[in-house]
Design a protein around this motif. Structure first.
Motif, PDB file in Angstrom:
ATOM      1  N   LYS A  25       0.825  -1.210   0.000  1.00 18.21           N
ATOM      2  CA  LYS A  25       0.000   0.000   0.000  1.00 18.21           C
ATOM      3  C   LYS A  25       0.858   1.259   0.000  1.00 18.21           C
ATOM      4  O   LYS A  25       0.561   2.215  -0.712  1.00 18.21           O
ATOM      5  CB  LYS A  25      -0.961  -0.020   1.180  1.00 18.21           C
ATOM      6  N   LYS A  26       1.949   1.256   0.754  1.00 19.57           N
ATOM      7  CA  LYS A  26       2.856   2.405   0.765  1.00 19.57           C
ATOM      8  C   LYS A  26       3.523   2.589  -0.596  1.00 19.57           C
ATOM      9  O   LYS A  26       3.638   3.704  -1.102  1.00 19.57           O
ATOM     10  CB  LYS A  26       3.928   2.218   1.844  1.00 19.57           C
ATOM     11  N   LYS A  29       0.850   3.777  -3.208  1.00 19.70           N
ATOM     12  CA  LYS A  29       0.404   5.146  -2.909  1.00 19.70           C
ATOM     13  C   LYS A  29       1.406   6.180  -3.416  1.00 19.70           C
ATOM     14  O   LYS A  29       1.020   7.241  -3.903  1.00 19.70           O
ATOM     15  CB  LYS A  29       0.195   5.306  -1.407  1.00 19.70           C
ATOM     16  N   ASN A  30       2.678   5.876  -3.321  1.00 24.47           N
ATOM     17  CA  ASN A  30       3.722   6.823  -3.719  1.00 24.47           C
ATOM     18  C   ASN A  30       4.169   6.682  -5.173  1.00 24.47           C
ATOM     19  O   ASN A  30       5.014   7.438  -5.631  1.00 24.47           O
ATOM     20  CB  ASN A  30       4.927   6.678  -2.783  1.00 24.47           C
ATOM     21  N   MET A  34      -0.139   6.317  -9.583  1.00 26.41           N
ATOM     22  CA  MET A  34      -1.272   6.541  -8.678  1.00 26.41           C
ATOM     23  C   MET A  34      -1.441   8.017  -8.324  1.00 26.41           C
ATOM     24  O   MET A  34      -2.541   8.462  -8.027  1.00 26.41           O
ATOM     25  CB  MET A  34      -1.116   5.708  -7.409  1.00 26.41           C
ATOM     26  N   LYS A  35      -0.375   8.768  -8.347  1.00 28.90           N
ATOM     27  CA  LYS A  35      -0.475  10.196  -8.041  1.00 28.90           C
ATOM     28  C   LYS A  35      -1.127  10.972  -9.177  1.00 28.90           C
ATOM     29  O   LYS A  35      -1.693  12.034  -8.954  1.00 28.90           O
ATOM     30  CB  LYS A  35       0.910  10.761  -7.735  1.00 28.90           C
ATOM     31  N   LYS A  37      -4.044  11.525 -11.196  1.00 29.71           N
ATOM     32  CA  LYS A  37      -5.467  11.198 -11.126  1.00 29.71           C
ATOM     33  C   LYS A  37      -6.116  11.102 -12.506  1.00 29.71           C
ATOM     34  O   LYS A  37      -7.278  10.746 -12.629  1.00 29.71           O
ATOM     35  CB  LYS A  37      -6.216  12.226 -10.261  1.00 29.71           C
ATOM     36  N   THR A  55      -5.511  -2.163  -2.871  1.00 31.69           N
ATOM     37  CA  THR A  55      -4.601  -1.025  -2.795  1.00 31.69           C
ATOM     38  C   THR A  55      -4.862  -0.034  -3.924  1.00 31.69           C
ATOM     39  O   THR A  55      -4.909   1.175  -3.695  1.00 31.69           O
ATOM     40  CB  THR A  55      -3.136  -1.504  -2.823  1.00 31.69           C
ATOM     41  N   LEU A  58      -8.166   1.691  -3.125  1.00 30.50           N
ATOM     42  CA  LEU A  58      -8.037   2.551  -1.947  1.00 30.50           C
ATOM     43  C   LEU A  58      -7.379   3.880  -2.290  1.00 30.50           C
ATOM     44  O   LEU A  58      -7.740   4.913  -1.749  1.00 30.50           O
ATOM     45  CB  LEU A  58      -7.210   1.834  -0.876  1.00 30.50           C
ATOM     46  N   ASN A  59      -6.441   3.853  -3.219  1.00 29.76           N
ATOM     47  CA  ASN A  59      -5.649   5.039  -3.520  1.00 29.76           C
ATOM     48  C   ASN A  59      -6.179   5.888  -4.663  1.00 29.76           C
ATOM     49  O   ASN A  59      -5.599   6.925  -4.978  1.00 29.76           O
ATOM     50  CB  ASN A  59      -4.199   4.630  -3.812  1.00 29.76           C
ATOM     51  N   ASN A  60      -7.259   5.471  -5.301  1.00 29.40           N
ATOM     52  CA  ASN A  60      -7.836   6.264  -6.378  1.00 29.40           C
ATOM     53  C   ASN A  60      -9.331   5.963  -6.453  1.00 29.40           C
ATOM     54  O   ASN A  60      -9.733   4.876  -6.868  1.00 29.40           O
ATOM     55  CB  ASN A  60      -7.148   5.938  -7.708  1.00 29.40           C
TER      56      ASN A  60
END
Length: 85
Positions: A25-26, A29-30, A34-35, A37, A55, A58-60
């Protein structure tokens, strides 16, 4: 298998599996993918227990996820129950 909603994995699994899921997940996320959008679609080969799928979702909040798995292991069914379709 397509999902737009997710349900967090909150129960089950051994300590090592939970730790691996936290690390994944970490990492996701980074990740630059994923950053951004503007990225709306993910195709995953190998759903397994669904940690990666969870994951991504969760992140998008707007991502469309399509996961493929041959489904020969029982844990695929358990993982699928943890992801809302």
């Amino acid at each position: 298998y397509k999902s737009k909603k997710r349900k967090m994995f909150s129960e089950g699994g051994c300590h090592n599996e939970k730790k691996a899921s936290e690390n994944l997940k970490k990492l996701v996320k980074n990740h630059p993918f994923m950053k951004n959008k503007n990225n709306k679609n993910v195709m995953e080969i190998g759903f397994n227990t669904g940690h990666s799928a969870d994951t991504f979702l969760l992140n998008n909040d707007t991502i469309n996820l399509i996961s493929f798995d041959i489904g020969i292991h029982d844990y695929v069914k358990v993982g699928k129950k943890n992801i809302l379709i």
